[in-house]
Enzyme design. Structure first.
Site, PDB file in Angstrom:
ATOM      1  CG  HIS A   1      -1.664   1.166   1.537  1.00 36.19           C
ATOM      2  ND1 HIS A   1      -2.910   1.357   0.904  1.00 36.19           N
ATOM      3  CD2 HIS A   1      -1.419   2.314   2.066  1.00 36.19           C
ATOM      4  CE1 HIS A   1      -3.384   2.596   1.083  1.00 36.19           C
ATOM      5  NE2 HIS A   1      -2.557   3.207   1.979  1.00 36.19           N
ATOM      6  CD  GLU A   2       2.113   3.617   3.698  1.00 31.80           C
ATOM      7  OE1 GLU A   2       2.241   4.581   3.047  1.00 31.80           O
ATOM      8  OE2 GLU A   2       0.855   3.428   4.224  1.00 31.80           O
TER       9      GLU A   2
ATOM     10  CG  HIS B   1       0.111   6.165  -0.746  1.00 31.87           C
ATOM     11  ND1 HIS B   1      -0.920   6.916  -1.132  1.00 31.87           N
ATOM     12  CD2 HIS B   1      -0.320   5.404   0.504  1.00 31.87           C
ATOM     13  CE1 HIS B   1      -1.704   6.696  -0.457  1.00 31.87           C
ATOM     14  NE2 HIS B   1      -1.615   5.755   0.724  1.00 31.87           N
TER      15      HIS B   1
ATOM     16  CD  GLU C   1      -4.454   6.646   2.165  1.00 32.39           C
ATOM     17  OE1 GLU C   1      -4.402   5.526   2.319  1.00 32.39           O
ATOM     18  OE2 GLU C   1      -3.836   7.187   1.973  1.00 32.39           O
TER      19      GLU C   1
END
Length: 158
Positions: free
Chosen positions: A7-8, A11, A88
Protein backbone atom coordinates in the site's frame (compact mmCIF):
# COMPACT_ATOMS: atom_id res chain seq x y z
CA UNK A 1 2.95 -6.64 6.80
CA UNK A 2 3.51 -7.27 3.10
CA UNK A 3 0.12 -5.80 2.24
CA UNK A 4 0.83 -2.64 4.25
CA UNK A 5 4.17 -2.18 2.51
CA UNK A 6 2.53 -2.71 -0.88
CA UNK A 7 0.00 0.00 0.00
CA UNK A 8 2.77 2.44 0.92
CA UNK A 9 4.78 1.55 -2.19
CA UNK A 10 1.67 2.34 -4.24
CA UNK A 11 1.63 5.83 -2.66
CA UNK A 12 5.27 6.27 -3.69
CA UNK A 13 4.65 5.04 -7.24
CA UNK A 14 1.65 7.36 -7.63
CA UNK A 15 3.68 10.31 -6.26
CA UNK A 16 0.86 11.04 -3.82
CA UNK A 17 2.98 13.33 -1.64
CA UNK A 18 3.74 15.56 -4.64
CA UNK A 19 0.10 15.49 -5.78
CA UNK A 20 -1.22 16.45 -2.35
CA UNK A 21 1.45 19.13 -1.86
CA UNK A 22 0.63 20.76 -5.18
CA UNK A 23 -3.11 20.46 -4.63
CA UNK A 24 -2.92 21.96 -1.14
CA UNK A 25 -0.73 24.96 -2.01
CA UNK A 26 -3.73 27.23 -2.76
CA UNK A 27 -5.49 26.31 0.49
CA UNK A 28 -2.27 26.88 2.44
CA UNK A 29 -1.80 30.30 0.82
CA UNK A 30 -5.37 31.32 1.70
CA UNK A 31 -4.96 30.16 5.29
CA UNK A 32 -1.68 32.07 5.62
CA UNK A 33 -3.30 35.22 4.23
CA UNK A 34 -6.22 34.90 6.65
CA UNK A 35 -3.86 34.39 9.58
CA UNK A 36 -1.73 37.35 8.53
CA UNK A 37 -4.66 39.72 8.18
CA UNK A 38 -6.03 38.62 11.52
CA UNK A 39 -2.65 39.21 13.15
CA UNK A 40 -2.37 42.64 11.51
CA UNK A 41 -5.80 43.60 12.83
CA UNK A 42 -4.90 42.53 16.37
CA UNK A 43 -1.41 44.05 16.47
CA UNK A 44 -2.32 47.47 15.08
CA UNK A 45 -5.65 48.50 16.64
CA UNK A 46 -4.72 52.19 16.84
CA UNK A 47 -4.24 52.34 13.08
CA UNK A 48 -7.96 51.93 12.47
CA UNK A 49 -9.06 54.86 14.61
CA UNK A 50 -6.29 57.45 13.99
CA UNK A 51 -7.90 58.68 10.80
CA UNK A 52 -11.50 58.12 11.75
CA UNK A 53 -13.44 57.44 8.58
CA UNK A 54 -10.61 56.08 6.42
CA UNK A 55 -8.79 54.13 9.14
CA UNK A 56 -11.98 52.45 10.25
CA UNK A 57 -12.94 51.57 6.68
CA UNK A 58 -9.43 50.27 6.05
CA UNK A 59 -9.58 48.16 9.22
CA UNK A 60 -12.97 46.74 8.31
CA UNK A 61 -11.71 45.92 4.81
CA UNK A 62 -8.74 44.05 6.30
CA UNK A 63 -11.01 42.09 8.64
CA UNK A 64 -13.47 41.29 5.85
CA UNK A 65 -10.63 40.17 3.56
CA UNK A 66 -9.18 37.98 6.29
CA UNK A 67 -12.57 36.44 7.06
CA UNK A 68 -13.21 35.78 3.38
CA UNK A 69 -9.77 34.21 2.97
CA UNK A 70 -10.33 32.07 6.06
CA UNK A 71 -13.66 30.82 4.75
CA UNK A 72 -12.18 30.21 1.30
CA UNK A 73 -9.27 28.35 2.90
CA UNK A 74 -11.68 26.10 4.79
CA UNK A 75 -13.73 25.46 1.65
CA UNK A 76 -10.53 24.77 -0.31
CA UNK A 77 -9.74 21.93 2.10
CA UNK A 78 -12.92 20.03 1.19
CA UNK A 79 -11.71 18.97 -2.28
CA UNK A 80 -8.35 18.09 -0.73
CA UNK A 81 -10.06 15.70 1.67
CA UNK A 82 -11.89 14.09 -1.27
CA UNK A 83 -8.61 13.84 -3.21
CA UNK A 84 -6.90 12.24 -0.21
CA UNK A 85 -9.66 9.64 0.13
CA UNK A 86 -9.49 8.83 -3.58
CA UNK A 87 -5.68 8.47 -3.40
CA UNK A 88 -6.10 6.00 -0.52
CA UNK A 89 -8.54 3.90 -2.55
CA UNK A 90 -6.15 4.02 -5.53
CA UNK A 91 -3.27 2.87 -3.32
CA UNK A 92 -5.45 0.04 -2.02
CA UNK A 93 -6.26 -1.07 -5.58
CA UNK A 94 -2.62 -0.85 -6.67
CA UNK A 95 -1.47 -2.84 -3.62
CA UNK A 96 -4.07 -5.51 -4.34
CA UNK A 97 -2.93 -5.68 -7.98
CA UNK A 98 0.73 -5.80 -6.95
CA UNK A 99 0.16 -8.67 -4.52
CA UNK A 100 -2.52 -10.43 -6.55
CA UNK A 101 -4.34 -11.05 -3.27
CA UNK A 102 -6.69 -8.22 -2.26
CA UNK A 103 -7.75 -10.23 0.77
CA UNK A 104 -4.34 -9.65 2.40
CA UNK A 105 -4.81 -5.88 2.50
CA UNK A 106 -8.45 -6.22 3.52
CA UNK A 107 -7.38 -8.46 6.39
CA UNK A 108 -4.68 -5.99 7.48
CA UNK A 109 -7.15 -3.10 7.40
CA UNK A 110 -9.67 -5.01 9.50
CA UNK A 111 -7.00 -6.14 11.94
CA UNK A 112 -5.76 -2.58 12.52
CA UNK A 113 -9.33 -1.32 12.82
CA UNK A 114 -10.54 -4.01 15.23
CA UNK A 115 -7.47 -4.55 17.43
CA UNK A 116 -6.26 -1.12 18.33
CA UNK A 117 -9.10 0.88 16.94
CA UNK A 118 -8.53 4.13 15.14
CA UNK A 119 -7.09 6.75 17.51
CA UNK A 120 -9.00 9.95 18.22
CA UNK A 121 -5.85 12.05 17.82
CA UNK A 122 -3.08 11.90 15.28
CA UNK A 123 -0.17 9.93 16.76
CA UNK A 124 2.41 11.13 14.22
CA UNK A 125 3.40 14.07 16.49
CA UNK A 126 2.96 16.85 13.96
CA UNK A 127 4.65 15.09 11.06
CA UNK A 128 2.12 15.02 8.23
CA UNK A 129 2.60 11.80 6.32
CA UNK A 130 0.55 9.24 4.49
CA UNK A 131 -0.45 6.26 6.56
CA UNK A 132 -2.50 3.12 6.28
CA UNK A 133 -5.14 4.30 8.73
CA UNK A 134 -5.60 7.91 9.79
CA UNK A 135 -7.14 9.22 12.96
CA UNK A 136 -10.90 9.60 13.23
CA UNK A 137 -12.38 12.99 12.53
CA UNK A 138 -15.18 14.65 14.44
CA UNK A 139 -16.43 16.28 11.23
CA UNK A 140 -17.58 12.97 9.79
CA UNK A 141 -16.74 11.56 6.39
CA UNK A 142 -16.67 14.96 4.70
CA UNK A 143 -13.51 15.99 6.60
CA UNK A 144 -11.91 12.52 6.74
CA UNK A 145 -8.59 12.00 4.97
CA UNK A 146 -9.13 8.24 4.62
CA UNK A 147 -12.26 6.36 3.58
CA UNK A 148 -13.97 4.31 6.27
CA UNK A 149 -12.34 0.90 6.72
CA UNK A 150 -15.49 -0.94 5.66
CA UNK A 151 -15.65 1.06 2.41
CA UNK A 152 -12.04 0.14 1.68
CA UNK A 153 -12.59 -3.54 2.46
CA UNK A 154 -15.73 -3.61 0.30
CA UNK A 155 -13.79 -2.04 -2.59
CA UNK A 156 -11.07 -4.68 -2.23
CA UNK A 157 -13.30 -7.71 -1.87
CA UNK A 158 -16.32 -6.69 -3.93
Amino acid sequence: MTAVLAHEIAHIRHKDVAVMTLASSFAIALAAFAKGTGRAAVEAPGLFFEEFPFGLLFGLAILAGGAAAGLAGFLAHLPLRWLSRSRELAADRAAADLLGQPGLLASALLKVHEEGGIPLRDLRRGVPALGLVACRTKGGSLMATHPHVHVRVRALTG
